[in-house]
Design an enzyme around this catalytic site. Structure first.
Site, PDB file in Angstrom:
ATOM      1  N   ASP A 103       0.861  -1.179   0.000  1.00 53.73           N
ATOM      2  CA  ASP A 103       0.000   0.000   0.000  1.00 53.73           C
ATOM      3  C   ASP A 103       0.900   1.233   0.000  1.00 53.73           C
ATOM      4  O   ASP A 103       1.769   1.361   0.866  1.00 53.73           O
ATOM      5  CB  ASP A 103      -0.856  -0.040   1.272  1.00 53.73           C
ATOM      6  N   ASP A 204      -3.081   4.698  -2.413  1.00 54.06           N
ATOM      7  CA  ASP A 204      -4.087   5.321  -1.559  1.00 54.06           C
ATOM      8  C   ASP A 204      -4.564   6.658  -2.140  1.00 54.06           C
ATOM      9  O   ASP A 204      -3.737   7.493  -2.529  1.00 54.06           O
ATOM     10  CB  ASP A 204      -3.466   5.545  -0.176  1.00 54.06           C
ATOM     11  N   GLU A 255      -6.812   3.690  -5.630  1.00 57.54           N
ATOM     12  CA  GLU A 255      -8.028   3.954  -4.864  1.00 57.54           C
ATOM     13  C   GLU A 255      -8.545   5.322  -5.275  1.00 57.54           C
ATOM     14  O   GLU A 255      -7.874   6.328  -5.070  1.00 57.54           O
ATOM     15  CB  GLU A 255      -7.744   3.932  -3.359  1.00 57.54           C
ATOM     16  N   HIS A 328     -10.948  -2.289   4.778  1.00 59.05           N
ATOM     17  CA  HIS A 328     -10.751  -1.840   6.159  1.00 59.05           C
ATOM     18  C   HIS A 328     -11.471  -0.536   6.466  1.00 59.05           C
ATOM     19  O   HIS A 328     -11.388  -0.049   7.585  1.00 59.05           O
ATOM     20  CB  HIS A 328      -9.245  -1.684   6.402  1.00 59.05           C
ATOM     21  N   ASP A 329     -12.132   0.060   5.481  1.00 57.77           N
ATOM     22  CA  ASP A 329     -12.885   1.299   5.700  1.00 57.77           C
ATOM     23  C   ASP A 329     -14.395   1.064   5.661  1.00 57.77           C
ATOM     24  O   ASP A 329     -15.169   2.000   5.878  1.00 57.77           O
ATOM     25  CB  ASP A 329     -12.567   2.329   4.599  1.00 57.77           C
TER      26      ASP A 329
HETATM   27  O1  TEU Z   1      -9.283   5.988   2.356  1.00 54.04           O
HETATM   28  C1  TEU Z   1      -9.790   6.997   1.568  1.00 54.04           C
HETATM   29  C2  TEU Z   1     -11.157   7.439   1.870  1.00 54.04           C
HETATM   30  O2  TEU Z   1     -11.543   8.521   1.482  1.00 54.04           O
HETATM   31  C3  TEU Z   1     -12.029   6.575   2.650  1.00 54.04           C
HETATM   32  O3  TEU Z   1     -12.523   5.434   2.246  1.00 54.04           O
HETATM   33  C4  TEU Z   1     -12.306   7.079   3.967  1.00 54.04           C
HETATM   34  O4  TEU Z   1     -12.027   6.096   4.912  1.00 54.04           O
HETATM   35  C5  TEU Z   1     -13.758   7.447   4.032  1.00 54.04           C
HETATM   36  O5  TEU Z   1     -13.985   8.453   3.099  1.00 54.04           O
HETATM   37  C6  TEU Z   1     -14.102   7.953   5.356  1.00 54.04           C
HETATM   38  O6  TEU Z   1     -15.494   8.172   5.393  1.00 54.04           O
HETATM   39  C7  TEU Z   1      -7.932   5.761   2.358  1.00 54.04           C
HETATM   40  C8  TEU Z   1      -7.612   4.616   3.287  1.00 54.04           C
HETATM   41  O7  TEU Z   1      -8.210   3.446   2.805  1.00 54.04           O
HETATM   42  C9  TEU Z   1      -8.067   4.981   4.669  1.00 54.04           C
HETATM   43  O8  TEU Z   1      -7.920   3.932   5.589  1.00 54.04           O
HETATM   44  C10 TEU Z   1      -7.266   6.191   5.102  1.00 54.04           C
HETATM   45  O9  TEU Z   1      -7.741   6.645   6.338  1.00 54.04           O
HETATM   46  C11 TEU Z   1      -7.358   7.326   4.084  1.00 54.04           C
HETATM   47  O10 TEU Z   1      -7.183   6.890   2.745  1.00 54.04           O
HETATM   48  C12 TEU Z   1      -6.284   8.347   4.348  1.00 54.04           C
HETATM   49  O11 TEU Z   1      -5.025   7.834   4.012  1.00 54.04           O
END
Ligand code: TEU
Length: 561
Positions: A103, A204, A255, A328-329
């Site tokens: 990542d 990311d 992403e 994970h989100d």
């Molecule tokens: O996530 C990006 C992102 O915008 C999300 O899915 C976010 O968690 C969501 O909008 C919140 O409501 C990525 C990563 O996957 C996430 O874990 C990180 O926190 C984020 O980027 C920042 O690096």
């Protein structure tokens, strides 16, 4: 050495397994997972049949956002182990034919990164221009852009009186991609891992790297339209791709936050000049009424089908997408769109089938393959994620939402829903750790765990194993076009995939009542076979025109032309 393969598009028939190392397996008694823990589970992953592992960040980090705040891109966080552990993982995974995807978080760094530490408070620092600094406007923040985790997206550097931009937490400062030195550092970082033999990269929020340079306030929203799929994003990706990804033959998945189909066609264009494939999240906003995540709401089933139709037909022949429900989100899909009680097993299999029979590369998030559920936390003290605790403060303390309502919202929407420890067996803490887990295990681990799934031939685990194998056996899953058969049906999601030699029909009942539908008249049913289902199909050797689906039933029908 990265794994070699004559087929440089191996990932089109692959399934990728996402590991959140902190919650996967603790090889000691720390209460947090680590690299040796992952190594100890490689046989399990090999048995599932996945082709690659995507590890969320394992670099040196203060862990404010669990590693998405990187302090040193060249070091392994000691909580996870050492670089020697990582090298061992890479070689042991490769021995089993499993690739490793790292990542890469380069929209921002941790404010503890040496670049930021040098830049903070010093306008003359050679690293000042690595970040985005602006003077105050009317004595306050330079514009009204909002952080994705709540509040204004600018934080004050008291010593210089300027603000720095942070689209996420204030401990995650956005990098200034306009500066060519930043882009060179990014190439160096990614090359370092590619040189080690890492096979690919998950990037990311990579569509947020190019900001409109006037940094205007957004009178229509939170500012995202000024930095999402921004003016130079395609140039930057082509530059990195040419310098690194194409050189090493890396697989890449970007992403893409709040993106569009048109941009994703370019990001993942088939000539490979940017990325291999993209994640988009539109199908996971069907329970965000009017775009609002922080409400408790049912999901919009017709909208879900429309979104899949838009992306499946729009990417076919133009780009390539990732297929997924969980990461994970995101909350656990069986709790979110399925039924995590009476029909947990049926709905987990049905939901998996609905995306695995589409075009793209499926991603499986740890625990999804055993049908793990949201934990149903009831206390604020059980949550760890900064987004959840920030939103609690904003909504309860500042906006007057009641504690009980907010707890119900978090139980549905919090990112911690997916971050609970992997349930390995029915021992204490689900066999995840011998210590105290950093986040509580879901209470249902006595019933739902990998050990019992492996012992049960009809488990969700073996169903995923079959789905992964099918993609390699049945060509139309990779190549076929897409047609939504019942866009207006209130319970069935059914689609057809067609190539020159095969037609596949995937029928899914999304609800707990029996329903029926009719297969299209022109299908030659005398040449049709059921190839997969989540109920016994013995009694139905011949495929009938009328299909009666039981609660959460899924069926896959294959026709050879
Ligand atoms: O996530 C990006 C992102 O915008 C999300 O899915 C976010 O968690 C969501 O909008 C919140 O409501 C990525 C990563 O996957 C996430 O874990 C990180 O926190 C984020 O980027 C920042 O690096």
């Amino acid at each position: 050495m990265a794994m070699t393969n004559n087929d440089n598009q191996w990932w089109k028939k692959a399934a990728i397994y996402q590991i959140y190392p902190k919650s996967f397996c603790d090889s000691g008694g720390k209460g947090t997972g680590d690299i040796q823990g992952i190594i100890s589970k490689l046989d399990y992953l090999d048995k599932l049949g996945v082709d690659a592992l995507w590890l969320t960040p394992i670099y040196e980090s203060p862990m404010v956002d669990n590693g998405y705040d990187i302090a040193d891109y060249y070091q392994v966080n000691p909580d996870f182990g050492t670089m020697a552990d990582f090298d061992e993982l890479l070689s042991k995974a490769h021995q089993r034919g499993i690739r490793i995807i790292m990542d890469i978080v380069v929209n921002h760094t941790s404010t503890e990164h040496v670049w930021f530490q040098s830049a903070l408070g010093d306008k003359q620092s050679p690293y000042r221009d690595y970040y985005i600094w602006k003077d105050p406007v009317n004595g306050g923040a330079p514009n009204n852009w909002q952080s994705k985790f709540g509040g204004n997206a600018w934080a004050l550097d008291e010593k210089t009186g300027q603000y720095y931009l942070h689209l996420f937490a204030k401990e995650q400062a956005d990098l200034n991609w306009e500066n060519p030195k930043v882009r060179d550092e990014v190439k160096k970082v990614i090359s370092f891992w590619a040189e080690k033999g890492v096979d690919g990269f998950r990037l990311d929020v990579i569509n947020l790297i190019s900001k409109q340079q006037d940094f205007a306030s957004d009178d229509m929203g939170d500012g995202r339209r000024f930095y999402t799929d921004g003016p130079k994003v395609h140039d930057y990706l082509q530059e990195i791709s040419e310098a690194v990804f194409q050189k090493y033959g890396s697989v890449t998945v970007g992403e893409m936050s709040s993106t569009t189909l048109e941009h994703c066609q370019q990001y993942s264009s088939l000539d490979g000049r940017e990325l291999s494939m993209v994640f988009n999240f539109h199908h996971l906003k069907v329970d965000y009424p009017n775009g609002e995540k922080w409400t408790k709401a049912p999901f919009d089933f017709l909208q879900l089908k429309q979104i899949f139709n838009h992306w499946q037909t729009g990417l076919n022949g133009k780009g390539w997408g990732a297929l997924f429900w969980c990461n994970h989100d995101q909350p656990r899909v069986v709790s979110r769109l399925g039924n995590d009680q009476q029909y947990r097993v049926e709905s987990a299999k049905m939901l998996a089938t609905s995306v695995h029979m589409m075009q793209g590369t499926p991603y499986i998030y740890q625990g999804e393959e055993i049908g793990m559920t949201n934990p149903g936390y009831t206390e604020l003290s059980q949550y760890r994620d900064l987004e959840s605790t920030n939103m609690y403060r904003i909504m309860v303390d500042e906006q007057g939402v009641t504690h009980d309502d907010m707890m119900a919202i978090l139980a549905q929407k919090s990112r911690d829903n997916s971050r609970t420890p992997m349930q390995w067996d029915d021992q204490a803490h689900a066999g995840f750790t011998t210590g105290e887990p950093w986040l509580s295990v879901a209470d249902n681990y006595h019933d739902i765990n990998a050990k019992s799934a492996l012992a049960e031939p009809h488990s969700v685990f073996y169903f995923y194993q079959r789905l992964i194998a099918l993609r390699k056996e049945v060509e139309v899953i990779t190549t076929g076009d897409y047609l939504d058969l019942y866009p207006q049906h209130s319970a069935i999601f059914g689609y057809q995939r067609r190539s020159e030699t095969q037609t596949l029909v995937c029928l899914n009942n999304y609800y707990d009542q029996p329903v029926s539908c009719e297969l299209p008249n022109q299908l030659p049913l005398d040449q049709a076979d059921y190839i997969l289902g989540n109920y016994s199909l013995d009694e139905m050797k011949a495929v009938e025109h009328q299909q009666n689906l039981r609660p959460y039933e899924t069926r896959v029908i294959l026709i050879h032309h």
